[in-house]
Design an enzyme around this catalytic site. Sequence first.
Site, PDB file in Angstrom:
ATOM      1  N   ARG A 172       1.274  -4.586  -3.208  1.00 22.02           N
ATOM      2  CA  ARG A 172       2.047  -5.319  -2.328  1.00 22.02           C
ATOM      3  C   ARG A 172       3.646  -5.213  -2.347  1.00 22.02           C
ATOM      4  O   ARG A 172       4.282  -4.863  -1.582  1.00 22.02           O
ATOM      5  CB  ARG A 172       1.649  -6.774  -2.122  1.00 22.02           C
ATOM      6  CG  ARG A 172       0.450  -6.918  -1.044  1.00 22.02           C
ATOM      7  CD  ARG A 172      -0.236  -8.198  -1.286  1.00 22.02           C
ATOM      8  NE  ARG A 172      -1.518  -7.828  -0.729  1.00 22.02           N
ATOM      9  CZ  ARG A 172      -2.399  -8.799  -0.773  1.00 22.02           C
ATOM     10  NH1 ARG A 172      -2.316  -9.765  -1.684  1.00 22.02           N
ATOM     11  NH2 ARG A 172      -3.861  -8.474  -0.398  1.00 22.02           N
ATOM     12  N   TYR A 217      -1.887  -1.643   5.591  1.00 26.77           N
ATOM     13  CA  TYR A 217      -2.335  -1.573   4.624  1.00 26.77           C
ATOM     14  C   TYR A 217      -1.920  -2.566   3.621  1.00 26.77           C
ATOM     15  O   TYR A 217      -0.911  -3.252   3.814  1.00 26.77           O
ATOM     16  CB  TYR A 217      -2.598  -0.283   4.053  1.00 26.77           C
ATOM     17  CG  TYR A 217      -1.501   0.635   3.663  1.00 26.77           C
ATOM     18  CD1 TYR A 217      -0.223   0.152   3.722  1.00 26.77           C
ATOM     19  CD2 TYR A 217      -1.657   1.897   3.842  1.00 26.77           C
ATOM     20  CE1 TYR A 217       0.852   1.028   3.507  1.00 26.77           C
ATOM     21  CE2 TYR A 217      -0.587   3.066   3.687  1.00 26.77           C
ATOM     22  CZ  TYR A 217       0.779   2.422   3.406  1.00 26.77           C
ATOM     23  OH  TYR A 217       1.716   3.449   3.190  1.00 26.77           O
ATOM     24  N   GLU A 218      -2.636  -2.641   2.324  1.00 33.91           N
ATOM     25  CA  GLU A 218      -2.353  -3.426   1.178  1.00 33.91           C
ATOM     26  C   GLU A 218      -2.496  -4.926   1.543  1.00 33.91           C
ATOM     27  O   GLU A 218      -1.709  -5.803   1.179  1.00 33.91           O
ATOM     28  CB  GLU A 218      -0.998  -3.389   0.480  1.00 33.91           C
ATOM     29  CG  GLU A 218      -0.543  -1.844   0.205  1.00 33.91           C
ATOM     30  CD  GLU A 218      -1.247  -1.425  -1.000  1.00 33.91           C
ATOM     31  OE1 GLU A 218      -1.614  -0.090  -1.031  1.00 33.91           O
ATOM     32  OE2 GLU A 218      -1.869  -2.257  -1.711  1.00 33.91           O
ATOM     33  N   GLY A 219      -3.346  -5.280   2.497  1.00 30.74           N
ATOM     34  CA  GLY A 219      -3.422  -6.605   3.284  1.00 30.74           C
ATOM     35  C   GLY A 219      -2.659  -6.632   4.330  1.00 30.74           C
ATOM     36  O   GLY A 219      -1.394  -6.369   4.349  1.00 30.74           O
TER      37      GLY A 219
END
Lengths: 603, 246
Positions: free
Chosen positions: A271, A409-411
């Site tokens: 993140r 992406y990445e949550g």
Amino acid sequence: MSTETIDKEILRGGQFLVKETKCDDVFTLEDLSEEQKMMRDSTKEFVDREIWAHWERFEGKDYAFTAETMRKAGELGLLGIAVPEEYGGMGMGFVSTMLVCDYISGATGSFSTSFGAHTGIGTMPITLYGNEEQKKKYVPKLASGEWLGSYCLTEPGAGSDANSGKTKAVLSDDGKYYSITGQKMWISNAGFCNLLIVFARIEDDKNITGFIVENDPDNGITMGDEEKKLGIHSSSTRQVFFNETKVPVEDMLSERGNGFKIAMNALNVGRIKLAAACLDAQRRVINEAVNYANERIQFKTPIINFGAIKAKIAEMATNTYVGESGSYRAAKNIEDRIAIRVAEGNSHQEAELKGVEEYAIECSILKVAVSEHVQFTSDEGLQIYGGMGYSAEAPMESAWRDSRIGRIYEGTNEINRMLAVGMLVKKAMKGHVDLLGPATAVGEELMGIPSFDAPDFSELFAEEKDLVARLKKVFLMVAGSAVQKFGPELEKHQQLMMAASNILIEVYMAESTILRTEKNAKRFGEESQATQIAMAKLNLYNAVDVILKNGKEAIVSFAEGDEQRIMLMGLKRFTKYTNNPNVVALRTQIADKVAADNGYTFD
Amino acid sequence: MKILVCISNVPDTTSKINFTDGDTKFDTNGVQFVINPNDEFGLTRAMWFKEKQGATVHVANVGGPTTEPTIRKALAIGADEAIRVNAEPTDGFFVAQQLAEVVKNGGYDLVIAGRESIDYNGGMVPGILATLLDMNFVNTCISLEVDGNNATAMREIDGGKEKISTSLPLVIGGQKGLVEESDLRIPNMRGIMMARKKALNVIEPVDAAKATQDAKFEKPAAKGAVKLVDNVDDLINLLHNEAKAI
């Protein structure tokens, strides 16, 4: 410096909200060592020569070229920055890792995605959780680029709810290997990877387990077709099917049932690195856009001379500057925290894990803030190009498409907004961050009579710092009351969580920007930082607006009657300027500097 | 073979050029400095000699402490050692005298300097250096091979190339062609980390005369407005009667 001294000076994760940070205690891009500057310059040179020069091939979905360029990056050492030296890497600190992530990202989202998937989630689970044999066997190949890695977590039915995956791992009768069967989706680098980090469930375990799997088509691994995506065109993204893929038991990562933890911790790192990876993309968009605006003549004048264009350039530059300020501040906090852990006797592996985990709140904040900045910046960049911006011949169209994935992406940004507030509340409950005391104090302040003394705002940022301190009170007031009202049920009130998170994000970014600028003004002189001062002020003005809106939404959603009235009055008091900034003048000042430099020159 | 590559610290080619002190000094404010491109071609060729023929490569620069990032870059690219003569490079004659001292003390077989630096474009240093050292000299050199004590160099001349056979010790005024742009090396991460551990020796300058003085700098005049003409007759008329160019 003793460990204890370092510990006292560095805020713990989330503490920024309740403790004042001195400007000398934040790390800024201007604090890079000579060596780090050389690493940055090498990365920029690599991007100009190997990526930007071949922009059309990346846009033309030339996946093999992406893999080839990744290997060239490996030759230059760019894939092993974060990898310890004993496993073939450079063993550089977290700031250097972020720096490379930042400057490698400028030319195309395709490459930065591939780079991030390999160095972050493709390699880090092994460096962080692998045992000695696994690290010796796999990491040097990944660090050099001889092998490329990918990360298989997401499934058709398990996206944001990552722990719900259906992929199974069944132990063989002889106990020598696991047989993995299942389907993974949206797997970056799938088309050219040699190694996959795969998460699967053993029996009916509550949590999934991680495995290192070599990519061997003869071992039941089949790739789907390349996904047809909006952007990041030459980042290979495929489905991966496992059909009784045999994985030796010694290739299990960490322990059984530890997979979800591995996945989440890899994502924490991912993140903040994603935030960095959105920065140079913005600088490049600004450089192209301002160059275009300086040259494009309409109504007999370059369009940069129009206020409407200046406003855009100013906001784009400000966003970028703000993103840099927050990202490098947190990166150095993480690096220092790792150093403290190592000094305390932790292994580097353990120290790194705990160091990043400590700042998981900041990682989420940055991921959200900077991925939204890059989207805004590329959108405005496209707008400055006008009709030409809509053409795939000009660089804005791909920048605009590429930027969109950052929020996903990445949550997703929604998940990360929930996480930022959720983790903070949990930290408070565990006593790691004292939110209750300051929140109670704010409550008492609301009931008291406000001071009518005219404050002395003559020093640089005196009013702005006072305002930031009050904006923190908005969060404490809103979140404090909400926690009291809903307790653990707060997480179910997602819109309220989103609003609280928006306040939190703005506070962190605004404070980081002011502290960076104050530090630089102190050492390089206010005059040299005139534009940066204007950017810090403009950003704070924008932040106050966001906080007002979200604060009001949140308060009205759960408070009624007198409580609501008092909190709304508090909101007004906490967001009030004594001297309203002239934002039109600020934007003009910023844009004029960017236009004169024909690019972004604040990094 | 012991090679010395002379490195100038020059503004990046995209820098905005301004002057201060009544237009007598270059304004370095906000300017990015790089290895002089002609020197970088030479350095890259020197790296080839190092890797293929086992040469030792040193770099030298005449400049203040602010030039050290540029010198470190040369070390990161692969030079073994560096020397900085701690003096402002006031003119070509002064610089050549300082470098001559470095060469004498270091016992170099081959000295590669760029044919000119891209800041003041004096183009004097390699020639003066060869004269002061009484070494063979090939200027505008676009290829160089060394075999034992013998050197074969190609030189760019008007409308063609000249092939020269000569011997060491030798001074080269190098340029593009020694290697191509695509051969230039990006310092790799390990090189950067190793550069920190390599010697960067700072020496004080020898007494040396300065032969020139900068009286004034001037920027090229801004381009005037463009006049668009519709046909060739009008163009000829304007060129003949207004511009008096034909």
